[in-house]
Design an enzyme around this catalytic site. Sequence first.
Site, PDB file in Angstrom:
ATOM      1  CE1 TYR A 169     -22.915  64.713  17.434  1.00 27.64           C
ATOM      2  CE2 TYR A 169     -25.101  65.291  16.643  1.00 27.64           C
ATOM      3  CZ  TYR A 169     -23.826  64.834  16.401  1.00 27.64           C
ATOM      4  OH  TYR A 169     -23.461  64.482  15.116  1.00 27.64           O
ATOM      5  CG  ASP A 199     -28.742  72.039  19.442  1.00 28.54           C
ATOM      6  OD1 ASP A 199     -29.811  71.670  18.914  1.00 28.54           O
ATOM      7  OD2 ASP A 199     -27.625  71.611  19.098  1.00 28.54           O
ATOM      8  CE  LYS A 220     -32.068  65.169  15.249  1.00 32.09           C
ATOM      9  NZ  LYS A 220     -31.432  63.916  15.333  1.00 32.09           N
TER      10      LYS A 220
HETATM   11  N1  PMP Z   1     -28.120  69.290  17.822  1.00 36.11           N
HETATM   12  C1  PMP Z   1     -28.742  68.320  18.484  1.00 36.11           C
HETATM   13  C2  PMP Z   1     -29.245  68.585  19.867  1.00 36.11           C
HETATM   14  C3  PMP Z   1     -28.916  67.070  17.900  1.00 36.11           C
HETATM   15  O1  PMP Z   1     -29.510  66.092  18.585  1.00 36.11           O
HETATM   16  C4  PMP Z   1     -28.448  66.856  16.593  1.00 36.11           C
HETATM   17  C5  PMP Z   1     -28.594  65.517  15.888  1.00 36.11           C
HETATM   18  N2  PMP Z   1     -29.050  64.480  16.617  1.00 36.11           N
HETATM   19  C6  PMP Z   1     -27.792  67.912  15.933  1.00 36.11           C
HETATM   20  C7  PMP Z   1     -27.656  69.120  16.576  1.00 36.11           C
HETATM   21  C8  PMP Z   1     -27.255  67.742  14.559  1.00 36.11           C
HETATM   22  O2  PMP Z   1     -28.278  67.625  13.635  1.00 36.11           O
HETATM   23  P1  PMP Z   1     -28.055  66.919  12.214  1.00 36.11           P
HETATM   24  O3  PMP Z   1     -27.817  65.476  12.477  1.00 36.11           O
HETATM   25  O4  PMP Z   1     -29.328  67.195  11.482  1.00 36.11           O
HETATM   26  O5  PMP Z   1     -26.877  67.581  11.596  1.00 36.11           O
END
Ligand code: PMP
Length: 423
Positions: free
Chosen positions: A143, A236, A264
């Site tokens: 994701y 990521d 996060k």
């Molecule tokens: N990359 C990863 C691996 C994630 O887990 C997430 C959100 N869970 C995102 C990007 C997107 O982050 P955000 O919800 O802060 O936009």
Amino acid sequence: MTARTSSASDVLRERANKLTPAGVHSNVRMTGPLVFFERAKGGWLWDADGNDYVDYLLGQGPNFLGHAHEQVNARVAEATSKGLIYGAQHPLEVEAGELFLDTLGWADMVRFSMTGTEADQAALRLARAATGRTKFVRFEGHYHGWLDNVLLAYDDEFHPIAASPGQMESHLDDFYTLPWNDLGALEQLLADKSDDIAAIITEPFMCNTGAVSPQPGYLEGMRTLCDKYGIVLIFDEVITGFRFALGGASERFGVTPDLATYGKAMAGGWPVAALAGKAELMQMFAEGVNHSGTFNASVMACAAVAETLKVLRDDPPYERVEAHGTALMAGLRELATKHDLPLRVQGVGMAFHASFGHNEVVHNFRDLQSLDLDRYNTLSRKLMDNGVWVAGRGIWYVSAAHGDKELNAALERVDATLTAGGF
Ligand code: PMP
């Protein structure tokens, strides 16, 4: 198990449903029960009816220090009492940036933003600008945010399809999708198509679907291929950053990307994300590549980052978190045996995945489909009803605030839930 009531949440839900689609402000939350929480501290949540929950969702990851961390919150309160956002620079962004880069060790420059979604977009744009190529490689089950060019669902043969009505199908041509942990498949694609490919973007540990470690040599192989073909390697680390180690999954697995995105765990629950990387790439933002945002590097964000990193550096919680998660996984396995259930867990202490099914190790998103994810989803709702707050998709996150009290309460509640059945 104490009897739990839900009348206050019920009333709030009825009101919320009238004014907010599905009563939630992020579609991800539609997958959980509509409980309304009034407060949280450490590893615990309390809902509007006064029920308590041991929290292993942690707001989808950000509360790595535990909820409402006093030192971080005090610093944010003190800093923001003097102003929030200036449309200009302020000293805290230098402090936060220096600490951030020093903590990572490998990156030369950083840009702060608000969300992981934005940081990922900035990384992809930068890779395109640097290479003059347009496409990127991504992996099944990973994701990278909710925008058109990264959101993804699959047909029965794992071909990419739009994941949402309104999503521009044309964006599916922006990327090649491969199964993760298959270096041969990546080699083959790059041998054919490397001239088109600006970047490979990967979660270095697959957290969003399953909790899957990279096979030995996989990330190293990816690094070598990127060097060979002049492709930008993007990790990521929105989940893994500052959670897997001070230097994230990159440190844990010993592979350095060209760019990495964070979010996060980097800010103790406050909304901040970041893109960091090598100077020759990052410098392009100073030379015409656009990356903007009204709220980027606000006083709130920078105070939260600076203080969170101080806490993590002064007393690194990684061994504690790993030990807690490992004990929790062992406890869940014991309970599965006790109740004669095919409940299985896989992952590392910081982030593991629970589901029903066979006991083979899952290596990618396709393997994951051989598990009974729906049955676990039903169990997760029962767990939440019984005071263990977890994600329906199976991931469990552990925080630095989880200790024996939380472990014992969680395992007792899981035991009672398994005894009650109905999943
Ligand atoms: N990359 C990863 C691996 C994630 O887990 C997430 C959100 N869970 C995102 C990007 C997107 O982050 P955000 O919800 O802060 O936009």
